[in-house]
Design an enzyme around this catalytic site. Structure first.
Site, PDB file in Angstrom:
ATOM      1  N   CYS A   1      62.722 110.832  68.418  1.00 40.59           N
ATOM      2  CA  CYS A   1      62.503 112.283  68.362  1.00 40.59           C
ATOM      3  C   CYS A   1      63.793 113.069  68.190  1.00 40.59           C
ATOM      4  CB  CYS A   1      61.757 112.731  69.610  1.00 40.59           C
ATOM      5  SG  CYS A   1      60.044 112.239  69.532  1.00 40.59           S
ATOM      6  N   GLU A   2      64.506 112.815  67.146  1.00 39.27           N
ATOM      7  CA  GLU A   2      65.686 113.607  66.807  1.00 39.27           C
ATOM      8  C   GLU A   2      65.793 113.670  65.283  1.00 39.27           C
ATOM      9  OE1 GLU A   2      69.341 113.218  68.825  1.00 39.27           O
ATOM     10  OE2 GLU A   2      68.430 112.377  70.638  1.00 39.27           O
TER      11      GLU A   2
ATOM     12  N   GLY B   1      85.746  91.141  64.905  1.00 35.01           N
ATOM     13  CA  GLY B   1      84.362  91.183  65.371  1.00 35.01           C
ATOM     14  C   GLY B   1      83.447  91.312  64.164  1.00 35.01           C
TER      15      GLY B   1
HETATM   16  N1  LLP Z   1      89.742  94.137  69.453  1.00 32.00           N
HETATM   17  C1  LLP Z   1      89.597  95.288  70.126  1.00 32.00           C
HETATM   18  C2  LLP Z   1      90.483  95.573  71.235  1.00 32.00           C
HETATM   19  C3  LLP Z   1      88.604  96.198  69.745  1.00 32.00           C
HETATM   20  O1  LLP Z   1      88.472  97.347  70.403  1.00 32.00           O
HETATM   21  C4  LLP Z   1      87.747  95.883  68.667  1.00 32.00           C
HETATM   22  C5  LLP Z   1      86.679  96.805  68.262  1.00 32.00           C
HETATM   23  C6  LLP Z   1      87.919  94.658  68.009  1.00 32.00           C
HETATM   24  C7  LLP Z   1      88.942  93.810  68.423  1.00 32.00           C
HETATM   25  C8  LLP Z   1      87.046  94.215  66.869  1.00 32.00           C
HETATM   26  O2  LLP Z   1      87.109  95.076  65.797  1.00 32.00           O
HETATM   27  P1  LLP Z   1      86.375  94.707  64.419  1.00 32.00           P
HETATM   28  O3  LLP Z   1      87.040  93.481  63.867  1.00 32.00           O
HETATM   29  O4  LLP Z   1      84.963  94.468  64.738  1.00 32.00           O
HETATM   30  O5  LLP Z   1      86.574  95.906  63.554  1.00 32.00           O
HETATM   31  N2  LLP Z   1      80.911 100.360  66.694  1.00 32.00           N
HETATM   32  C9  LLP Z   1      81.815 100.518  65.578  1.00 32.00           C
HETATM   33  C10 LLP Z   1      83.013  99.622  65.683  1.00 32.00           C
HETATM   34  C11 LLP Z   1      83.730  99.744  67.004  1.00 32.00           C
HETATM   35  C12 LLP Z   1      84.901  98.823  67.153  1.00 32.00           C
HETATM   36  C13 LLP Z   1      85.417  98.833  68.550  1.00 32.00           C
HETATM   37  N3  LLP Z   1      86.504  97.943  68.799  1.00 32.00           N
HETATM   38  C14 LLP Z   1      81.044 100.315  64.278  1.00 32.00           C
HETATM   39  O6  LLP Z   1      79.838 100.050  64.328  1.00 32.00           O
HETATM   40  O7  LLP Z   1      81.602 100.446  63.198  1.00 32.00           O
END
Ligand code: LLP
Length: 423
Positions: free
Chosen positions: A348-349, A279
């Site tokens: 507001c935090e 992602g």
């Molecule tokens: N596959 C699954 C099952 C996942 O849960 C995730 C991300 C991905 C793929 C993709 O992961 P990536 O390649 O993006 O690392 N909000 C957090 C990241 C949360 C990731 C959740 N799952 C941040 O901003 O760092």
């Protein structure tokens, strides 16, 4: 002085990130704050990921949660990626972007039987991650095909909140439950077509990922007849570009990864697909988030630069203490001293801090700041807290021109969910 100031926007300048526009024109035309995306960078990152293996049947499945804007999803589809969804909302966005059922993988966690029925109808395959969810899937789709997410016991990630394997996580079927999993599969006559895992988000050292991949392949050998083996995402990007942080060495990764895949394919006469689920790597670097400096003050030794970039716009620094590089696009030309400054938002935090104690050209009202690498988990994690309006998004196309790809929320968006009280 001149040099230090140039340093604070050299990254975007070198890439010609804003094409024919400049940040001040963009804010004037589309309002502040503003997520700006660059198509060329998005396409380049898709291609990087597609090059991660030379195996036939290797697929890159973009993780929609990082950024679900259908205009970006369309570009990602054009680049030949498939996509994973984890909610009906993400499926709807993928469909809007032209993804077909056979290009959608549903990888979910703790969902209702209604959702599992819908996922089965809308996606090429559905992965669940507990024996209880296998049972639930079996009740609504008896005799169906299913994929199971397993927990390799090895986690990796930039924060404990995003390590998604090992002991301290809700995710995946652990090997202790494989017996119960087989019983549940048999009970509902389900065909296990794949195994997947995701060890966590943001690794710059590929070893834990490769180790987990090796484990997954060994585990896959215990389940003959699989069609899909999905190693998950987590590929990191250098967030500290101004400190010279290096990129992941993709060529090195590929050489090690392909040895694993190739050995497995030959040893087990595997004819299915190998999948990765990035992602962040795909979406992060194609966006710079722009915001406006609205008020500057000192509190003791700390110089607070107040902007419209609250954690409702970019939540990562507040939630994970994440670091994003900051560029400065001054309203007025001229030399600026370099000062330690803390950039805060309008929520507001006290935790509403975007960038703490950064050495930057002295910021003043009207200056625009650019937050780098905001494309992944940026807009997709924005919120309406404090009843703020989520920002617009614009795309700088391959030709350097620019178009709106999401309008800013309006007050009507906030109000329309509440039933009318006048009756
Ligand atoms: N596959 C699954 C099952 C996942 O849960 C995730 C991300 C991905 C793929 C993709 O992961 P990536 O390649 O993006 O690392 N909000 C957090 C990241 C949360 C990731 C959740 N799952 C941040 O901003 O760092």
């Amino acid at each position: 002085m001149k040099e230090s100031q140039a340093l604070r926007n050299s990254y975007s300048a070198d890439l010609n990130f804003f094409g024919a526009q400049n940040p001040h024109d963009l804010i004037r035309d589309f309002g502040s704050p503003l997520y700006v995306y660059n198509e060329n960078i998005l396409r380049a990152r898709c291609r990087d990921m597609k090059g991660l293996s030379g195996e036939a049947g290797f697929k890159v499945c973009y993780s929609t949660k990082a950024n679900g804007n259908p205009h970006l999803l369309r570009i990602i589809r054009e680049e030949g990626l498939i996509a994973d969804a984890m909610s009906p909302g993400e499926v709807a966005l993928l469909e809007r972007a032209g993804f077909k059922k056979e290009q959608i993988c549903y990888v979910c966690n703790n969902v209702s039987s209604e959702e599992l029925a819908l996922a089965y109808a809308k996606a090429d395959h559905v992965s669940v991650d507990s024996v209880a969810q296998i049972e639930c899937f079996g009740r609504v789709n008896p005799g169906g095909k299913i994929m199971a997410r397993v927990n390799p016991g090895i986690g990796a990630g930039h924060s404990s909140k995003v390590v998604t394997a090992g002991k301290n996580t809700k995710f995946g079927v652990t090997p202790e439950d494989f017996g119960a999993m087989r019983v549940a599969l048999k009970k509902y006559d389900l065909k296990l077509i794949g195994l997947n895992q995701h060890v966590g988000s943001l690794f710059m050292d590929p070893l834990p990922y490769l180790e987990a991949a090796r484990w997954l392949l060994e585990t896959a050998a215990e389940f003959p007849g699989l069609e899909l083996i999905d190693f998950g995402g987590g590929f990191g990007i250098p967030y500290r570009k101004y400190k010279g942080e290096q990129r992941l060495d993709l060529a090195d990764f590929r050489s090690r990864f392909d040895v694993l895949l190739d050995n497995f394919r030959r040893r087990h006469a595997f004819t299915g697909k190998f999948i990765i689920e990035p992602g962040r790597y795909v979406a992060a670097e194609c966006s710079i988030l722009l915001g406006t400096t609205l008020a500057v003050k000192n509190n003791g030794p700390v110089r607070y630069v107040g902007t419209d970039l609250g954690f409702t716009v970019l939540a990562r620094p507040m939630i994970y203490d994440s670091f994003h590089d900051v560029e400065v696009y001054p309203a007025l030309p001229g030399p600026r001293p370099l000062l330690r400054q803390t950039i805060v938002g309008n929520i507001c935090e006290t935790g509403d801090v975007l960038a703490k104690d950064r050495k930057l050209p002295e910021l003043a009202e009207g200056d625009i700041v650019g937050i780098l690498d905001a494309g992944a988990y940026g807009h997709s994690m924005s919120s309406n807290y404090n009843q703020r309006l989520r920002p617009a998004e614009v795309l700088i196309g391959a030709d350097g021109g620019c178009r709106l790809v999401r309008r800013r929320d309006c007050l009507e968006d906030l109000l329309r969910v509440y039933p009318d009280q006048s009756r």
